[in-house]
Design an enzyme around this catalytic site. Structure first.
Site, PDB file in Angstrom:
ATOM      1  CE  LYS A 168      -4.100   1.553  -0.353  1.00  7.57           C
ATOM      2  NZ  LYS A 168      -4.897   1.197  -1.538  1.00  7.57           N
ATOM      3  CB  SER A 226      -7.928   1.412  -3.491  1.00  5.93           C
ATOM      4  OG  SER A 226      -7.560   1.383  -2.129  1.00  5.93           O
TER       5      SER A 226
END
Length: 583
Positions: A188, A381
């Site tokens: 991430k 996402s």
């Protein structure tokens, strides 16, 4: 005094007459727009596809276009695809001219256009592409043409793909601002610009892979169109072989070096037009006003567009408000005349809470009717979160997706306030953690644990949504999650999507699931009336447009990223770390 009243009443009368005339003029303009007739298309017209025009997922109407010098209304991407399909059998359209001076559309959008052009060519009608200077993104689409030309004094970019990230850590250190970052997923990388000065090894690994996938798709596509093997095409980039227009011609990337007037003459020759005849170049926006390109049928299929950052609340026309989207899906779900729902997602994510709300409403809709997802340039996402439970998911090979991970950022600005500005803070509280998250002081150990625990819980919920929707184990989802970004091709291999294809493929799938072949589309959000569009136009001309014109697109993206930091501090985020165009 008499003179005063004389002047006063004369001015009052003048004001009344002016107001009355303004009202009549305004309503006259409204009436003119309301009764606007379809433009007439001349025979032997050449439809123009201008790649420098950005095509949003949904049509952007400008009601002032005919009254001012501002940009005309632009059809949406799917509108353009349907217009090209209509032109294929339209006797008045004799070919397509591609203006390829740059490409304002990203990878998957360009793939939609490219596929539409390849289908158009099966009609036997010619397609020519021309540019003074042609970018790789423009060439990706333009290479479908029967003939590709560039200006003899122009050029063709053939340098390969790259992506650059901006890092702010040194700046924050100098300002004595500590970015307190909490994230779940080792890939991430959205927070990397604030916690490192360069890409982490994990981010470099994933970026090399997905960018390589996009580049390989580019090479394979060009290879088929130009009949040049991919190894040779790649070598031309690695040795910087294309430096002059003549180089592009030598290596058969283009078919000739011509000026614009020479290309126009070629069109006249192809159309067997006389020398003194005017070439009828038909702009896409005009053709959209004239052509009947929308299908009609008994049943209805809803197409819901979701483009932009995901935000809490209602949002605006330029982003996806979780509440607004959920209400829209609820409306479509409860409409018994609608047999299936197709959602077109083009979003890098945003608010994790808004993504959950949208996911929930789509889950409820799935119990009543088929729900099919179509991924555009990016559905990652939060953009993937909302889609995870769909009956079927379509993506392009060069869609950016995945990035299953979350983060939040709380800046500690105590050093900046105290040492740079000379500002201090003090106060009282009724509970130990009542002031947790304040930017004027650092978080203590317990507060950090509480926030990280919340991030981990949301990440676990995200993975569970994916596992349930994709019918996979949590262990498997965790192995491909971790915030990692994937290309559409990899996503298909990993089971994150079901098929490769565009929006029409997703609509066809929804129609099959609804057991109908006699349908028309109902597109959402619905366009308002002329007056409301006029008001929205006035309020949506944001300062960002002027800033972008002044500083350029690349610098504007850095500016936008800085502005977005404020929203990152308001809750847990599920978003990707970058913005990109088809270079």
């Amino acid at each position: 005094m008499a003179q005063f009243f004389k002047i006063f009443f004369a001015s009052l009368l003048a004001l009344f007459v002016f107001t009355l005339l303004s009202v009549f003029l305004f309503f006259g303009i409204v009436a003119a727009f309301s009764s606007k007739e379809k433009p007439e298309i001349e025979k032997a017209s050449v439809l123009v596809l201008d790649l420098s025009q950005p095509f949003n997922e949904q049509e952007r109407e400008n009601p002032l276009a005919d009254l001012t010098s501002s940009q005309s209304s632009a059809p949406g991407l799917f509108d353009v695809v349907r217009l090209i399909k209509t032109a294929k059998t339209d006797a008045k359209v004799s070919g397509i001219h591609i203006r390829a001076n740059g490409n304002a559309n990203s990878f998957a959008s360009s793939n939609e256009l490219r596929n539409a052009l390849l289908d158009f060519k099966t009609s036997g009608k010619p397609v020519l592409a021309y540019a003074d200077v042609m970018s790789q993104g423009a060439y990706f689409v333009a290479s479908t043409a029967n003939k590709v030309y560039i200006n003899p004094a122009g050029g063709l970019d053939w340098s390969g793909y790259n992506i650059d990230f901006v890092f702010f850590k040194n700046l924050l250190d100098r300002l004595q601002i500590e970015p307190q970052i909490f994230y779940a997923g080792k890939f991430k990388s959205a927070t990397e610009p604030f916690r490192t000065t360069q890409m982490t090894p994990e981010n470099k690994v994933q970026t090399v892979e997905w960018l390589g996938d996009l580049y390989q798709h580019f090479l394979r596509s060009v290879s088929k169109s130009r009949n040049i093997d991919t190894a040779s095409l790649h070598k031309l980039a690695t040795i910087a072989a294309i430096q002059r227009p003549e180089d592009a011609l030598t290596f058969k990337l283009v078919d000739g070096l011509k000026y614009d007037d020479e290309v126009r003459q070629e069109w006249k020759r192809l159309l067997k037009a006389k020398e003194n005849e005017q070439l009828n170049l038909l702009e896409m926006s005009k053709y959209a006003d004239a052509a009947d390109f929308r299908v009609s049928g008994k049943d209805r299929i809803a197409v819901v567009y979701a483009q932009g950052d995901i935000v809490d609340g209602n949002g605006t026309d330029d982003n996806i408000g979780g509440d607004r989207f959920a209400a829209l899906v609820r409306k479509v779900r409860q409409d018994r005349t609608i047999k299936a729902i197709v959602v077109r997602v083009n979003s890098g994510g945003g608010s994790a809470l808004a993504s959950e709300l949208m996911w929930r409403e789509l889950e409820l809709a799935k119990k009543d009717k088929p729900v099919v997802m179509s991924f555009g340039d990016v559905a990652a996402s939060g953009g993937y979160y909302m889609a995870a439970g769909a009956d079927s998911i379509f993506a392009h090979p060069n869609t950016i997706t995945g990035s299953i991970g979350v983060f939040t950022l709380i800046p500690n600005m105590q050093g900046f306030f105290n040492n740079k500005l000379g500002i201090t803070f003090d106060g009282v509280k009724t509970a130990e953690f009542a002031d947790a998250g304040g930017v004027y002081k650092p978080l203590n150990t317990t507060e950090k644990q509480i926030i990280q625990s919340g991030v981990d819980q949301i990440y676990d919920r995200f993975k569970q949504r994916v596992a349930t929707g994709r019918k996979r184990s949590i262990t498997y989802v965790d192995s491909i999650a971790q915030g990692r970004v994937w290309s559409g091709e990899d996503a298909l291999r990993l089971g994150l999507v079901d098929k490769l294809g565009g929006l029409q493929d997703a609509i066809d799938c929804a129609a099959r699931m609804a057991k109908t072949n006699n349908y028309r589309l109902r597109e959402y959000p619905e366009q308002g009336d002329w007056f409301n569009r006029l008001l929205n136009k006035a309020t949506n001309d944001q300062p960002g447009i002027q800033i972008r014109e002044q500083v350029g697109q690349e610098n504007y993206e850095v500016f936008k990223q800085l502005v977005q930091i404020r929203s990152w501090t308001k809750g847990v985020q599920a978003r990707i770390p970058f913005y990109f165009l088809a270079k």
